[in-house]
Design an enzyme around this catalytic site. Sequence first.
Site, PDB file in Angstrom:
ATOM      1  N   LYS A 184       0.833  -1.208   0.000  1.00 34.53           N
ATOM      2  CA  LYS A 184       0.000   0.000   0.000  1.00 34.53           C
ATOM      3  C   LYS A 184       0.873   1.265   0.000  1.00 34.53           C
ATOM      4  O   LYS A 184       0.603   2.214  -0.730  1.00 34.53           O
ATOM      5  CB  LYS A 184      -0.933  -0.010   1.220  1.00 34.53           C
ATOM      6  CG  LYS A 184      -2.018  -1.087   1.125  1.00 34.53           C
ATOM      7  CD  LYS A 184      -2.751  -1.320   2.444  1.00 34.53           C
ATOM      8  CE  LYS A 184      -3.689  -2.519   2.340  1.00 34.53           C
ATOM      9  NZ  LYS A 184      -4.341  -2.863   3.615  1.00 34.53           N
ATOM     10  N   GLN A 212      -4.614  -1.854   9.899  1.00 30.61           N
ATOM     11  CA  GLN A 212      -4.419  -3.165   9.272  1.00 30.61           C
ATOM     12  C   GLN A 212      -4.946  -4.269  10.192  1.00 30.61           C
ATOM     13  O   GLN A 212      -4.572  -4.346  11.359  1.00 30.61           O
ATOM     14  CB  GLN A 212      -2.925  -3.375   8.959  1.00 30.61           C
ATOM     15  CG  GLN A 212      -2.631  -4.611   8.152  1.00 30.61           C
ATOM     16  CD  GLN A 212      -3.222  -4.557   6.735  1.00 30.61           C
ATOM     17  OE1 GLN A 212      -3.235  -3.520   6.085  1.00 30.61           O
ATOM     18  NE2 GLN A 212      -3.726  -5.684   6.268  1.00 30.61           N
ATOM     19  N   ASP A 218     -11.084   2.738   4.387  1.00 31.89           N
ATOM     20  CA  ASP A 218     -11.399   1.316   4.232  1.00 31.89           C
ATOM     21  C   ASP A 218     -12.914   1.091   4.211  1.00 31.89           C
ATOM     22  O   ASP A 218     -13.366  -0.005   3.848  1.00 31.89           O
ATOM     23  CB  ASP A 218     -10.783   0.499   5.384  1.00 31.89           C
ATOM     24  CG  ASP A 218      -9.452  -0.140   4.997  1.00 31.89           C
ATOM     25  OD1 ASP A 218      -9.197  -0.298   3.781  1.00 31.89           O
ATOM     26  OD2 ASP A 218      -8.681  -0.495   5.910  1.00 31.89           O
TER      27      ASP A 218
END
Length: 283
Positions: free
Chosen positions: A53, A97, A120
Amino acid sequence: METRIIDGAALARRTRAALTERATALTARGRQPGLAAVQVGDDPASKVYVRTKMRVCAEVGIYSEHIELPAATTEAELLGRIRALNADPRIHGILVQLPLPKHIGSDRVLEAVAPEKDVDGFHPENVGRLAIGAPRFVPCTPAGIMEMLAATGIALDGRDAVIVGRSNIVGKPMAMLLLHQGATVTICHSRTRELGDHTRRADIVVAAVGRPQLLGADMVKPGAVVIDVGINRLPDGKLVGDVAFDAVLGKASHVTPVPGGVGPMTVTMLMANTVRAAELRDA
Ligand code: NAD
């Protein structure tokens, strides 16, 4: 039937080129988009995902911060870091994460991310917005799949779509997106009886389970569009999806490969959400 392979890597390259232009325009106005990735502990797979990412951020021109915290970090400490990022004007997108260590409540952490920085799309406010058809940030994997379907020109209205897997990050948001496009949606999961009876009816199958080659050719209708989200490492080190790729060639109308299918588009949609977050702040 000749099966078309949906090239996620090529679509990701085109999409990233367009995002780079938007990021450059923001940077020229002194508002470079910024993404913070918070990782707790040293799960090797998480490390690889976050590094990818960060690399793509650099490619697109997004400022990025990789915040690595030790596994012993307390929930209160993590919530404190997130509050600081919520207030940081350089940061437009925050991702935590997953998975987090067991002593930390993932739900509380995801709820602590400011909804307007939740790139997200996991905050309950953004989940609710998607459910009512007024999305702000859509979870990256299903968002990328919708882009792939759009790029093929396949009509979704009135089609039977079967999703295998009911996770909050893939299966459920995927169902919402297909439903909003007029598909008739079935969600199958670990308790579903006779999985093949469902998948064989499907014009569009999305496999998001995490079981190597769960979906064989006998489970796919001739001419179906097959989207393979699964990422599974075989004992010999080979990476495979949830679909028996070679077996469905010649039967499906379209299929996504693993690797090079859904994965590159997932990361790209994270960039798209971050650029959008910066544009929304800039507006
Ligand atoms: P998850 O473990 O949260 O969910 C798996 C789902 O599969 C569950 O809902 C479960 O009910 C269902 N399931 C399990 N066994 C089943 C069976 N035998 N029949 C039918 N359903 C069954 O997983 P997830 O986070 O949604 O991820 C699924 C897979 O997709 C994993 O392999 C993951 O690595 C991969 N993934 C890939 C990307 C990408 O970018 N390509 C992104 C996210 C997840």
